[in-house]
Design a protein around this motif. Structure first.
Motif, mmCIF file in Angstrom:
data_model
loop_
_atom_site.group_PDB
_atom_site.id
_atom_site.type_symbol
_atom_site.label_atom_id
_atom_site.label_comp_id
_atom_site.label_asym_id
_atom_site.label_seq_id
_atom_site.Cartn_x
_atom_site.Cartn_y
_atom_site.Cartn_z
ATOM 1 N N ASN A 170 0.849 -1.188 0.000
ATOM 2 C CA ASN A 170 0.000 0.000 0.000
ATOM 3 C C ASN A 170 0.891 1.248 0.000
ATOM 4 O O ASN A 170 1.377 1.681 1.030
ATOM 5 C CB ASN A 170 -0.909 -0.060 1.241
ATOM 6 C CG ASN A 170 -1.900 1.080 1.249
ATOM 7 O OD1 ASN A 170 -1.822 2.013 0.446
ATOM 8 N ND2 ASN A 170 -2.852 1.011 2.182
ATOM 9 N N THR B 161 0.123 4.310 -0.431
ATOM 10 C CA THR B 161 -0.496 5.486 0.215
ATOM 11 C C THR B 161 0.064 5.736 1.602
ATOM 12 O O THR B 161 0.278 6.866 2.010
ATOM 13 C CB THR B 161 -2.022 5.247 0.342
ATOM 14 O OG1 THR B 161 -2.495 4.766 -0.916
ATOM 15 C CG2 THR B 161 -2.750 6.523 0.712
ATOM 16 N N LYS B 162 0.334 4.668 2.325
ATOM 17 C CA LYS B 162 0.643 4.808 3.747
ATOM 18 C C LYS B 162 2.018 5.416 4.023
ATOM 19 O O LYS B 162 2.321 5.768 5.158
ATOM 20 C CB LYS B 162 0.503 3.462 4.458
ATOM 21 C CG LYS B 162 1.585 2.475 4.070
ATOM 22 C CD LYS B 162 1.471 1.202 4.894
ATOM 23 C CE LYS B 162 2.636 0.280 4.563
ATOM 24 N NZ LYS B 162 2.532 -1.031 5.175
HETATM 25 C C1 LIG Z 1 -3.771 2.145 2.300
HETATM 26 O O1 LIG Z 1 -3.324 2.962 3.387
HETATM 27 C C2 LIG Z 1 -4.159 4.061 3.630
HETATM 28 C C3 LIG Z 1 -3.474 4.922 4.681
HETATM 29 O O2 LIG Z 1 -2.982 4.156 5.748
HETATM 30 C C4 LIG Z 1 -5.536 3.598 4.039
HETATM 31 O O3 LIG Z 1 -6.383 4.683 4.316
HETATM 32 C C5 LIG Z 1 -6.129 2.735 2.901
HETATM 33 O O4 LIG Z 1 -7.349 2.199 3.305
HETATM 34 C C6 LIG Z 1 -5.147 1.603 2.543
HETATM 35 N N1 LIG Z 1 -5.644 0.933 1.345
HETATM 36 C C7 LIG Z 1 -5.755 -0.383 1.274
HETATM 37 C C8 LIG Z 1 -6.239 -0.923 -0.038
HETATM 38 O O5 LIG Z 1 -5.471 -1.131 2.193
#
Ligand SMILES: *[C@@H]1O[C@H](CO)[C@@H](O)[C@H](O)[C@H]1NC(C)=O
Length: 363
Positions: free
Chosen positions: A220, A222-223
């Motif tokens: 992920n 994004t994190k």
């Molecule tokens: C990825 O990480 C973000 C931030 O921590 C979170 O909001 C999101 O749900 C995650 N996405 C998945 C597909 O796990």
């Protein structure tokens, strides 16, 4: 806690030496200081070292006949510019020293041409040249001083302490520190062992890319950055049109010539400056690399970074290997094999690290 006190005394003495030594002060901060200038740090380098700096001498590893590499027999010295060398850069700091020594040991053991590997060691606290020399008498290496002041002002203080060792950022400055004739380098973290011939990693085709590393596109992405980063297009727009994937900066093949030409060090520093004012990520040295290189990385087989084996020391969790072949085992995460072995609570995979450990007195 005895070693802590002994070491801090030792460290202060080294710091005073730095402050008092005019020859050290005269160097421009961004330049590598040749190891010979650091030689005066320790009165008697061997006997003054605390116990934790005690390592056994490794066996001597020789090139196979077909390596075709010859030292200059006349001078007895290796020219760092010799184009047949494999260049490896590793940091040496007191916390991870045992890991760095094991990493070097593992590389030598699995190389067909161990005498063709040249090591570039980055230090910022004390000169460990004598220690490396006494552990690996035949090793081809050079020690570079990385001045923590270079990044001190660029590191935000709020980030997790363990990730804020200035030496973590030294990988960003390899292009400046290493000799200009060194046009490619393999950067390796100190908490790993190589169990395959490093020459195979060395010959990785980077294509048009500047760095190569195993990519993890299912992670992920994004994190690694804050919500405010993603909300601000001025920042997150940098990833538009890129297929950005996470990669671990603990194992990288770097085209230093291209790095110097494009000036990637400055690009990374620019993101670190933004971080100081806008808090765009939580971790330390990794996110600026992702910002500059994610999506522009030459993919390397995953076997070259089986990472995460450190797991989490606090919860005592042990990790398993990822499926597939293994050329490099990486104990990234908060647990380190040498700490778990010493506390008599090793994880099963720590047994794969132990054979390379050279820590301790010889009997
Ligand atoms: C990825 O990480 C973000 C931030 O921590 C979170 O909001 C999101 O749900 C995650 N996405 C998945 C597909 O796990």
């Amino acid at each position: 806690m005895l070693w802590v006190m002994r070491f801090s005394g030792f460290f202060s003495a080294a710091m005073i030496m730095i402050i008092l030594s005019p020859s050290l002060q005269s160097f421009p901060p961004a330049e590598a200081i040749r190891s010979s200038h650091l030689d005066g740090f320790l009165g008697n380098p061997i006997t003054d070292l605390p116990d934790r700096f005690c390592f056994r001498k490794a066996a001597v590893f020789h090139n196979a006949d077909k390596c075709g590499f010859r030292d200059n027999r006349i001078s007895g010295k290796t020219d760092v510019c010799d184009p047949s060398l494999v260049h490896v850069a590793i940091t040496l700091d007191v916390e991870y020293l045992r890991g760095s020594i094991a990493a070097v040991h593992s590389i030598l053991q699995h190389s067909l041409c161990p005498e063709s590997v040249f090591f570039h060691f980055l230090v910022s606290e004390i000169n460990l040249e004598y220690l490396v020399r006494s552990t690996f008498p035949q090793l081809k290496f050079k020690v570079y001083y990385f001045d923590p002041e270079i990044v001190r002002n660029l590191i935000s203080t709020s980030v997790r302490q363990a990730l804020e060792q200035p030496l973590n950022y030294a990988r960003n400055y390899l292009a400046d520190l290493l000799e200009p004739c060194v046009r490619r380098v393999i950067y390796l973290d100190s908490d790993l062992v190589v169990v395959d011939d490093i020459a195979k990693l060395w010959t990785t085709n980077l294509g048009s890319r500047t760095i190569g590393a195993p990519e993890y596109c299912h992670a992920n992405f994004t994190k690694y950055f804050t919500a405010s980063f993603w909300l601000n297009l001025k920042f997150s727009g940098t990833f538009s049109g890129r297929k950005s994937c996470y990669f671990n900066t603990g194992v990288m093949v770097i085209d230093l010539a291209k790095w110097r030409r494009v000036g990637y060090t400055k690009r990374i520093e620019r993101w670190m400056e933004i971080q100081k004012s806008d808090r765009i990520y939580e971790l330390g040295s990794l996110p600026p690399f992702l910002l500059v290189f994610a999506g522009h990385v030459a993919p390397i087989e995953h076997r070259w970074n089986q990472h995460g084996l450190g797991g989490d020391n606090v919860r005592g969790s042990c990790r398993n290997l990822h499926p597939g072949p293994v050329s490099l085992l990486h104990w990234s995460g908060s647990g380190k094999p040498w700490l778990r072995i010493d506390s008599k609570q090793p994880c099963p995979l720590d047994a794969l690290w132990a054979p390379y450990d050279l820590y301790g007195h010889s009997h």
